[in-house]
Write a protein that holds these residues in place. Structure first.
Motif, PDB file in Angstrom:
ATOM      1  N   MET A 140       0.957  10.480  -1.845  1.00 43.82           N
ATOM      2  CA  MET A 140       1.414  10.343  -0.467  1.00 43.82           C
ATOM      3  C   MET A 140       0.420   9.555   0.384  1.00 43.82           C
ATOM      4  SD  MET A 140       4.383  11.570  -0.507  1.00 43.82           S
ATOM      5  CE  MET A 140       4.763  11.465   1.232  1.00 43.82           C
ATOM      6  N   ALA A 141      -0.862   9.643   0.057  1.00 45.54           N
ATOM      7  CA  ALA A 141      -1.854   8.834   0.768  1.00 45.54           C
ATOM      8  C   ALA A 141      -1.545   7.350   0.574  1.00 45.54           C
ATOM      9  CB  ALA A 141      -3.259   9.169   0.271  1.00 45.54           C
ATOM     10  N   VAL A 142      -1.133   6.989  -0.645  1.00 44.66           N
ATOM     11  CA  VAL A 142      -0.730   5.609  -0.927  1.00 44.66           C
ATOM     12  C   VAL A 142       0.591   5.295  -0.235  1.00 44.66           C
ATOM     13  CG1 VAL A 142      -0.056   3.977  -2.740  1.00 44.66           C
ATOM     14  CG2 VAL A 142      -1.952   5.572  -3.135  1.00 44.66           C
ATOM     15  N   PHE A 143       1.524   6.234  -0.272  1.00 48.06           N
ATOM     16  CA  PHE A 143       2.841   6.025   0.336  1.00 48.06           C
ATOM     17  C   PHE A 143       2.713   5.678   1.819  1.00 48.06           C
ATOM     18  CE2 PHE A 143       6.462   7.720   2.719  1.00 48.06           C
ATOM     19  CZ  PHE A 143       7.504   7.033   2.123  1.00 48.06           C
ATOM     20  N   PHE A 144       1.862   6.392   2.542  1.00 45.83           N
ATOM     21  CA  PHE A 144       1.735   6.155   3.972  1.00 45.83           C
ATOM     22  C   PHE A 144       1.082   4.803   4.279  1.00 45.83           C
ATOM     23  CE2 PHE A 144       1.633  10.986   4.091  1.00 45.83           C
ATOM     24  CZ  PHE A 144       2.964  11.089   4.467  1.00 45.83           C
ATOM     25  N   LYS A 145       0.449   4.195   3.273  1.00 54.00           N
ATOM     26  CA  LYS A 145      -0.151   2.865   3.444  1.00 54.00           C
ATOM     27  C   LYS A 145       0.540   1.819   2.587  1.00 54.00           C
ATOM     28  CE  LYS A 145      -4.741   4.725   4.526  1.00 54.00           C
ATOM     29  NZ  LYS A 145      -6.184   4.767   4.141  1.00 54.00           N
ATOM     30  N   ARG A 146       1.780   2.114   2.174  1.00 59.02           N
ATOM     31  CA  ARG A 146       2.472   1.262   1.209  1.00 59.02           C
ATOM     32  C   ARG A 146       2.678  -0.173   1.685  1.00 59.02           C
ATOM     33  NH1 ARG A 146       5.620   4.538   3.914  1.00 59.02           N
ATOM     34  NH2 ARG A 146       7.688   3.963   4.713  1.00 59.02           N
ATOM     35  N   LYS A 147       2.927  -0.359   2.979  1.00 57.13           N
ATOM     36  CA  LYS A 147       3.146  -1.712   3.492  1.00 57.13           C
ATOM     37  C   LYS A 147       1.860  -2.518   3.467  1.00 57.13           C
ATOM     38  CE  LYS A 147       7.051  -0.278   6.356  1.00 57.13           C
ATOM     39  NZ  LYS A 147       7.568  -0.108   7.737  1.00 57.13           N
ATOM     40  N   LEU A 148       0.776  -1.881   3.839  1.00 60.53           N
ATOM     41  CA  LEU A 148      -0.528  -2.548   3.798  1.00 60.53           C
ATOM     42  C   LEU A 148      -0.927  -2.890   2.370  1.00 60.53           C
ATOM     43  CD1 LEU A 148      -3.142  -3.438   5.300  1.00 60.53           C
ATOM     44  CD2 LEU A 148      -3.991  -1.108   4.976  1.00 60.53           C
ATOM     45  N   LEU A 149      -0.670  -1.965   1.445  1.00 55.95           N
ATOM     46  CA  LEU A 149      -1.030  -2.144   0.042  1.00 55.95           C
ATOM     47  C   LEU A 149       0.027  -2.934  -0.736  1.00 55.95           C
ATOM     48  CD1 LEU A 149      -2.340   1.466  -0.657  1.00 55.95           C
ATOM     49  CD2 LEU A 149      -3.714  -0.572  -0.233  1.00 55.95           C
ATOM     50  N   ARG A 150       1.189  -3.128  -0.127  1.00 57.88           N
ATOM     51  CA  ARG A 150       2.306  -3.851  -0.758  1.00 57.88           C
ATOM     52  C   ARG A 150       2.722  -3.199  -2.082  1.00 57.88           C
ATOM     53  NH1 ARG A 150       0.589 -10.234   0.292  1.00 57.88           N
ATOM     54  NH2 ARG A 150       0.443 -10.053   2.571  1.00 57.88           N
ATOM     55  N   VAL A 151       2.918  -1.892  -1.989  1.00 63.18           N
ATOM     56  CA  VAL A 151       3.333  -1.118  -3.159  1.00 63.18           C
ATOM     57  C   VAL A 151       4.754  -0.609  -2.918  1.00 63.18           C
ATOM     58  CG1 VAL A 151       2.782   0.817  -4.676  1.00 63.18           C
ATOM     59  CG2 VAL A 151       0.949  -0.387  -3.474  1.00 63.18           C
ATOM     60  N   SER A 152       5.612  -0.706  -3.912  1.00 58.98           N
ATOM     61  CA  SER A 152       6.988  -0.254  -3.752  1.00 58.98           C
ATOM     62  C   SER A 152       7.069   1.273  -3.800  1.00 58.98           C
ATOM     63  CB  SER A 152       7.881  -0.839  -4.851  1.00 58.98           C
ATOM     64  OG  SER A 152       7.582  -0.255  -6.100  1.00 58.98           O
ATOM     65  N   VAL A 153       8.088   1.807  -3.143  1.00 54.56           N
ATOM     66  CA  VAL A 153       8.321   3.249  -3.140  1.00 54.56           C
ATOM     67  C   VAL A 153       8.591   3.741  -4.558  1.00 54.56           C
ATOM     68  CG1 VAL A 153       9.867   5.068  -2.321  1.00 54.56           C
ATOM     69  CG2 VAL A 153       9.175   3.234  -0.771  1.00 54.56           C
TER      70      VAL A 153
END
Length: 212
Positions: A140-153
């Protein structure tokens, strides 16, 4: 339930930390003392709310995915939950508040633990609880920064599931095979079924927070 619904709306709109018990009482048009008769502390109200939300979210799996393995059900469930948050900002903000508070995160983990054990996820309770905490909190830490990290859901959901089952001692190859077997559920058709179930069975009014 009127109190729970009102508090949920206030938390979703303003954030958990910004809402005080007196705000909830005023919105319900009751006294603070009456509110505290039912919910002595805000954390008790939040715990009730999380239980209601999580149990509602699990109904689709409990009724429609019963022929699938526990591993398949958890993977599909995680994908559905993350997509729901991704497409509904108010719900994402509500859940983000929870993960920023260790006490609230514990409440969410306990509800999830009950469901995982009920569907037959194998392992000692303490180990399952640790695996949930580690995999979900990190994911979830990654999920909340997904746009910055450019990671898909989808990628985040897959990694949360992998981390969870690896911590329970599962073989990586088996985990990959199980994930592939759930691919057909990662479609608009099944996701919409999940959302429809969520609205139909939730005891909390989600009409303003989750679009159908």
């Amino acid at each position: 339930m009127e109190i729970v619904n009102t508090a949920f709306r206030l938390f979703a709109e303003n954030g958990y930390d910004q809402v005080q018990m007196k705000d909830i009482a005023e919105a319900c048009d009751i006294s603070k003392s009456l509110l505290q008769h039912y919910f002595p502390k805000k954390i008790v109200l939040l715990s009730t709310m999380l239980n209601e939300l999580m149990l509602s979210a699990f109904i689709y799996s409990n009724e429609q995915l019963t022929l699938l393995s526990a591993e398949q059900r958890t993977m599909i469930q995680m994908s559905f939950l993350l997509r729901t948050l991704d497409e509904n900002p108010k719900m994402e903000n509500f859940i983000k508040d929870i993960f920023e508070n260790p006490e609230l995160t514990t409440e969410l983990v306990l509800v999830s633990l009950d469901w995982l054990e009920s569907i037959g996820v194998a392992g000692e309770t303490s180990v399952i609880r640790y695996a949930i905490n580690f995999a979900v909190s990190g994911g979830m830490a990654v999920f909340f920064k997904r746009k910055l990290l450019r990671v898909s859901v989808e990628h985040i959901a897959e990694n949360i599931d992998q981390a969870f089952y690896l911590l329970l001692g599962a073989d990586r190859q088996k985990i990959d095979q199980v994930y592939l077997s759930t691919a057909k559920y990662n479609t608009d058709r099944y996701f919409q079924q999940f959302i429809t179930y969520l609205h139909a069975h939730a005891t909390i009014d989600l009409s303003a927070e989750i679009k159908i």
